[in-house]
Scaffold this motif. Structure first.
Motif, PDB file in Angstrom:
ATOM      1  N   ALA A 173      -2.247   3.483   0.197  1.00 20.83           N
ATOM      2  CA  ALA A 173      -2.548   4.200   1.438  1.00 20.83           C
ATOM      3  C   ALA A 173      -1.741   5.476   1.573  1.00 20.83           C
ATOM      4  O   ALA A 173      -2.218   6.481   2.100  1.00 20.83           O
ATOM      5  CB  ALA A 173      -2.272   3.307   2.644  1.00 20.83           C
ATOM      6  N   GLN A 186      -4.789   9.980  -0.738  1.00 21.38           N
ATOM      7  CA  GLN A 186      -3.789   9.305   0.087  1.00 21.38           C
ATOM      8  C   GLN A 186      -2.918  10.328   0.828  1.00 21.38           C
ATOM      9  O   GLN A 186      -2.747  11.464   0.380  1.00 21.38           O
ATOM     10  CB  GLN A 186      -2.871   8.439  -0.792  1.00 21.38           C
ATOM     11  N   ASP A 224      -8.002   3.105  -3.271  1.00 18.48           N
ATOM     12  CA  ASP A 224      -7.627   2.810  -1.892  1.00 18.48           C
ATOM     13  C   ASP A 224      -6.714   1.592  -1.748  1.00 18.48           C
ATOM     14  O   ASP A 224      -6.428   1.158  -0.635  1.00 18.48           O
ATOM     15  CB  ASP A 224      -8.859   2.675  -0.995  1.00 18.48           C
ATOM     16  N   PRO A 282       0.794  -1.230   0.000  1.00 18.73           N
ATOM     17  CA  PRO A 282       0.000   0.000   0.000  1.00 18.73           C
ATOM     18  C   PRO A 282       0.828   1.283   0.000  1.00 18.73           C
ATOM     19  O   PRO A 282       0.289   2.375   0.072  1.00 18.73           O
ATOM     20  CB  PRO A 282      -0.792  -0.115   1.303  1.00 18.73           C
ATOM     21  N   ARG A 328      -8.117   2.735   5.766  1.00 14.25           N
ATOM     22  CA  ARG A 328      -8.048   3.626   4.613  1.00 14.25           C
ATOM     23  C   ARG A 328      -9.220   4.614   4.630  1.00 14.25           C
ATOM     24  O   ARG A 328      -9.076   5.784   4.272  1.00 14.25           O
ATOM     25  CB  ARG A 328      -8.064   2.789   3.332  1.00 14.25           C
TER      26      ARG A 328
END
Length: 239
Positions: free
Chosen positions: A44, A86, A41, A6, A192
């Motif tokens: 992250a 993010q 998503d 992520p 998230r």
């Protein structure tokens, strides 16, 4: 661009030119931002860093006057970086000047190495900012410190940047990557849903008076995320 689960790392890679921002580099950054936006998503956090000893010397003045693909091209890319859902961590070492500082200010969290020198040098070249300096810098350090930096062009060291809030942390150069990784992993470990919603709320409430901001939080809150029940059950056990 490097995907590591992520966590995505973007690296400015013109170390022989002190990572000066030319149109080719802007184009690559623009493409990578499109990819991150498309990933949604599954990503992250984004770490923006640079290769070599200097984060960014600013705009490549050798390209001054070169025709960009569209009007306000660079400013729009910086805005897109700032507006990513993010979290964005910026790792800064060595020089971070003018356009490079404007790029760094688009991040949510700035980590400075002890070697870092920040400076707004628009005035040394008879230039006026158009990529966000006059708006983002005072929101980081306060109106009067921002004026001092912009009107004098004098540098701010990494430790001083941390003291005035320009940087969140200042660490030894050999700990810059590990500190960014520590924070990135902490963010990636959060829901998230919460991270994206928090960033949106902070962005929307930047200039609101307290009462209006509190009301906005109530009425614009995204509420509990779809992973709430699973996360709560994992922490407290099923009831």
């Amino acid at each position: 661009m490097k995907f590591d689960g992520p966590i995505v790392t973007l690296t400015l890679n013109r170390p022989d030119k002190r990572n000066a921002l030319n149109l080719a580099l802007w184009g690559e950054l623009d493409e990578h931002l499109h990819s991150i936006e498309a990933a949604g998503d599954t990503v992250a956090v984004v770490i923006l860093r640079s290769a070599g000893e200097v984060f960014c010397a600013g705009n490549d003045l050798k390209e001054r006057g070169a025709k960009a693909p569209s009007r306000n091209y660079q400013a729009k890319i910086i805005m897109r970086l700032a507006n990513l859902p993010q979290a964005v961590i910026v790792a800064v070492q060595g020089g971070c000047f003018t356009g490079g500082l404007e790029l760094a200010l688009a991040g949510d969290i700035i980590i400075a190495a002890e070697s870092t020198t920040f400076a707004d040098t628009h005035g040394k070249f008879a230039l006026v900012p158009a990529w966000g300096m006059s708006q983002r810098l005072p929101r980081r350090v306060g109106q009067w410190k921002a004026r001092e930096m912009s009107l004098t062009g004098l540098p701010v060291t990494g430790p001083e940047a941390a003291r005035i809030g320009l940087a969140n942390h200042c660490v030894p150069d050999d700990q810059l990557d590990s500190k960014c990784r520590e924070l990135a992993e902490a963010i990636a470990g959060q829901s998230r849903h919460s991270v994206f919603a928090y960033k949106k709320l902070y962005t929307e409430q930047t200039d609101l008076p307290l009462a209006a901001g509190l009301a906005h939080e109530v009425f614009a809150s995204a509420g509990a995320g779809p992973d709430f029940a699973e996360l709560a059950a994992g922490k407290f056990g099923k009831t």
